[in-house]
Design an enzyme around this catalytic site. Structure first.
Site, PDB file in Angstrom:
ATOM      1  CG  HIS A  60      -1.997   1.004   1.212  1.00  0.00           C
ATOM      2  ND1 HIS A  60      -3.209   0.818   1.838  1.00  0.00           N
ATOM      3  CD2 HIS A  60      -2.060   2.243   0.665  1.00  0.00           C
ATOM      4  CE1 HIS A  60      -3.968   1.895   1.671  1.00  0.00           C
ATOM      5  NE2 HIS A  60      -3.273   2.785   0.975  1.00  0.00           N
ATOM      6  CG  HIS A  62      -1.060   6.616  -1.716  1.00  0.00           C
ATOM      7  ND1 HIS A  62      -2.226   6.535  -2.439  1.00  0.00           N
ATOM      8  CD2 HIS A  62      -1.329   6.047  -0.507  1.00  0.00           C
ATOM      9  CE1 HIS A  62      -3.173   5.969  -1.685  1.00  0.00           C
ATOM     10  NE2 HIS A  62      -2.655   5.652  -0.506  1.00  0.00           N
ATOM     11  NE  ARG A  64       0.704  11.311  -2.616  1.00  0.00           N
ATOM     12  CZ  ARG A  64      -0.435  10.976  -2.017  1.00  0.00           C
ATOM     13  NH1 ARG A  64      -1.411  10.402  -2.692  1.00  0.00           N
ATOM     14  NH2 ARG A  64      -0.613  11.196  -0.740  1.00  0.00           N
ATOM     15  CG  ASN A  94      -4.861   7.845  -4.387  1.00  0.00           C
ATOM     16  OD1 ASN A  94      -3.844   7.186  -4.584  1.00  0.00           O
ATOM     17  ND2 ASN A  94      -5.049   8.518  -3.271  1.00  0.00           N
ATOM     18  CG  HIS A 175     -10.239   4.020   2.129  1.00  0.00           C
ATOM     19  ND1 HIS A 175      -9.111   4.755   2.421  1.00  0.00           N
ATOM     20  CD2 HIS A 175     -11.224   4.548   2.898  1.00  0.00           C
ATOM     21  CE1 HIS A 175      -9.406   5.692   3.312  1.00  0.00           C
ATOM     22  NE2 HIS A 175     -10.696   5.598   3.612  1.00  0.00           N
ATOM     23  CG  HIS A 230      -6.129   2.217   5.603  1.00  0.00           C
ATOM     24  ND1 HIS A 230      -7.489   2.087   5.526  1.00  0.00           N
ATOM     25  CD2 HIS A 230      -5.771   2.960   4.540  1.00  0.00           C
ATOM     26  CE1 HIS A 230      -7.927   2.740   4.454  1.00  0.00           C
ATOM     27  NE2 HIS A 230      -6.895   3.268   3.836  1.00  0.00           N
ATOM     28  CG  ASP A 305      -2.407   4.682   3.592  1.00  0.00           C
ATOM     29  OD1 ASP A 305      -2.268   5.007   2.388  1.00  0.00           O
ATOM     30  OD2 ASP A 305      -3.331   5.107   4.317  1.00  0.00           O
ATOM     31  CG  HIS A 309      -0.408  14.829   1.459  1.00  0.00           C
ATOM     32  ND1 HIS A 309      -1.048  14.911   0.244  1.00  0.00           N
ATOM     33  CD2 HIS A 309      -0.978  13.776   2.112  1.00  0.00           C
ATOM     34  CE1 HIS A 309      -1.981  13.968   0.170  1.00  0.00           C
ATOM     35  NE2 HIS A 309      -1.953  13.250   1.289  1.00  0.00           N
TER      36      HIS A 309
HETATM   37  C1  NCD Z   1      -4.179   8.610   1.033  1.00  0.00           C
HETATM   38  C2  NCD Z   1      -3.508   9.557   0.034  1.00  0.00           C
HETATM   39  O1  NCD Z   1      -3.046  10.642   0.452  1.00  0.00           O
HETATM   40  O2  NCD Z   1      -3.423   9.231  -1.144  1.00  0.00           O
HETATM   41  N1  NCD Z   1      -4.493   9.338   2.209  1.00  0.00           N
HETATM   42  C3  NCD Z   1      -4.693   8.838   3.442  1.00  0.00           C
HETATM   43  O3  NCD Z   1      -5.041   9.619   4.324  1.00  0.00           O
HETATM   44  N2  NCD Z   1      -4.489   7.576   3.725  1.00  0.00           N
HETATM   45  C4  NCD Z   1      -5.386   7.979   0.421  1.00  0.00           C
HETATM   46  C5  NCD Z   1      -5.867   6.737   1.147  1.00  0.00           C
HETATM   47  O4  NCD Z   1      -5.228   5.698   1.122  1.00  0.00           O
HETATM   48  O5  NCD Z   1      -6.938   6.772   1.753  1.00  0.00           O
HETATM   49 ZN    ZN Z   2      -3.707   4.707   0.938  1.00  0.00          ZN
HETATM   50 ZN    ZN Z   3      -7.171   4.469   2.108  1.00  0.00          ZN
END
Ligand code: NCD
Ligand code: ZN
Ligand code: ZN
Ligand code: ZN
Length: 442
Positions: A60, A62, A64, A94, A175, A230, A305, A309
């Site tokens: 898991h 991201h 980006r 995403n 999710h 999660h 996860d 940011h």
């Molecule tokens: C994730 C993201 O920033 O892409 N954010 C989060 O709070 N976990 C998206 C997700 O996995 O829900």
């Molecule tokens: Zn996530």
């Molecule tokens: Zn999520």
């Protein structure tokens, strides 16, 4: 050829001193006592005193890319991964655009192939109307369905659409937070501005519990291979534990931030919106339930996860700050520290970070140190201490909620496909690229 000498390797449930020989094809060719392994290896690592773990697999992440490369990209995410002892990552859909068509996945494949220094796989995004694409797409880790909105615009709440997606024959990754409850709470608490604690009120425990129950009910109906993302509450641990008794295709993950942080802690108060994350940080009794679920075998895996940011994005007010925290580089150090504190055994940790992710997602050639398996190896030093620091983070975001935490148990070297990509926290080899993993049956 690479020879890793005198490390401790798990052999039939016991850590024994062994040496590992890696062939030119990036696979393990022999594991034995040092004297049996006199070879013409051109590279030798003396790993005396260290443990060799099968490389960690994080299902898991991201990354980006495309579209949000100000936050992260495949290179920076994979640098954070190797520095943290993670050798395989599964990217989330995403992005901008979201990965919801076969053509868009092919574009993403090219981006990862050009940049990613660890091995990788992809999750595919579900929408209310891309069922044909879901049915067509090949070699994905899972179809990710956002039942509850989070960062990005992927969301499916419609009962018929969910049934179609869960019935598609693909592995599902959910999710699960109840969107209607979140929306109602947002109205109710609109005037508030209190970081992690407000986020917990809005995304209350029962919102996760309710939607996880819904996901399980739909999954059962269709015989879906269903993975819960999660898991964060005591309620979910009870629901999943009970369901697993007869729903054998159900699995779940827990994220490190839910294991080590609480919404009412000093750290969370200090970090404010930096620890705004979906699902939110919870309270002590939830954290206790998650650790208990780990020790009872209810939790299949730890997944970060990793959701980076930027600081300037996080430093907006609560209502504008995006949700998500980074975690790739800190997951293993935190868990190794937990091993040293007796919260889990090292053998259990191997199950949680390698064996189970490989087994649940059907990854070929990974999850164990054995002859013929890919030489994805994480060397760890269980005795060394280190302080986690923002400055050492290789993610583009440049911060971690664990800044200043002292841990015992560190990643000494990370080997991907037989290449020593990282040692002593430094990226030793930036040019070698990881490979896309292959799945059994998706
Ligand atoms: C994730 C993201 O920033 O892409 N954010 C989060 O709070 N976990 C998206 C997700 O996995 O829900
Ligand atoms: Zn996530
Ligand atoms: Zn999520
Ligand atoms: Zn040591």
């Amino acid at each position: 050829m690479l020879l890793i000498k005198n490390c401790k390797v798990l052999v039939n449930g016991e850590f024994l001193e062994r040496s590992i020989l890696v062939g030119g094809n990036g696979k393990i060719t022999k594991i034995g006592v040092a004297s049996e392994l006199k070879s013409a290896a051109d590279e030798v690592i003396d790993a005396t005193g260290k443990h060799a773990l099968p490389g960690a697999i994080d299902v898991h992440v991201h990354c980006r890319e495309p579209g949000m490369t100000q936050k992260e990209d495949f290179l920076t995410a994979s640098k954070a991964a190797v520095a943290g002892g993670v050798t395989t990552i599964f990217d989330m859909p995403n992005t901008k655009p979201a990965t919801t068509t076969v053509a868009l996945l092919e574009e993403k494949r090219k981006l990862a192939a050009a940049k990613c220094i660890v091995n990788y796989g992809f999750h595919f995004g579900a929408t209310a109307d891309n069922l044909e694409e879901i049915k067509k797409v090949l070699n994905i880790a899972a179809v990710k369905v956002y039942m509850g909105s989070s960062t990005g615009n992927l969301l499916v709440t419609d009962e018929k659409a969910l049934n179609d997606i869960f019935g598609s024959g693909k592995r599902l990754m959910a999710h699960a937070e109840n969107e209607a409850m979140i929306k109602a709470n947002e109205e109710k608490y609109r005037g508030d501005s209190d970081g992690a604690k407000l986020h917990l009120k809005i995304r209350e425990n029962s919102a996760a519990a309710k939607e996880v129950e819904r996901a399980i009910a739909i999954g059962r109906k269709h015989g879906t291979r269903l993975h819960i993302c999660h898991m964060s509450t005591k309620e979910e641990t009870a629901i999943v534990a009970a369901a697993k008794k007869d729903y054998k295709l159900l699995s779940c993950e827990v994220a490190p931030h839910h294991l080590f942080l609480t919404a009412d802690s000093e750290t969370a108060t200090k970090l404010g919106n930096y620890v705004k994350v979906n699902p939110p940080l919870r309270l002590k009794e939830d954290v206790a339930a998650l650790w208990k679920a780990i020790n009872e075998g209810v939790v299949d895996m730890i997944a970060t996860d990793h959701a980076p940011h930027l600081r300037e994005e996080k430093e907006q007010g609560y209502w504008n700050a995006p949700s998500g925290v980074p975690g790739l580089q800190t997951m293993l150090p935190l868990m190794l520290d937990a091993v040293n504190k007796g919260r889990v055994s090292l053998q259990q940790l191997i199950r949680l970070t390698s064996e189970n992710p490989a087994a649940v997602f059907g990854i070929k050639g990974k999850g164990k140190l054995a002859v013929g398996m890919d030489a994805d190896i994480t060397l760890v030093d269980m005795h060394k201490e280190k302080t986690i620091k923002n400055d050492d983070m290789l993610s583009k975001c440049g911060w971690t909620p664990f800044d200043g935490w002292k841990v015992k148990g560190i990643v000494a070297a990370t080997i991907v496909n037989g290449n020593v990509i990282c040692s002593d926290g430094e990226i030793a080899e930036e040019k070698i690229r990881g490979k896309e993993v292959m799945f059994n049956g998706n």
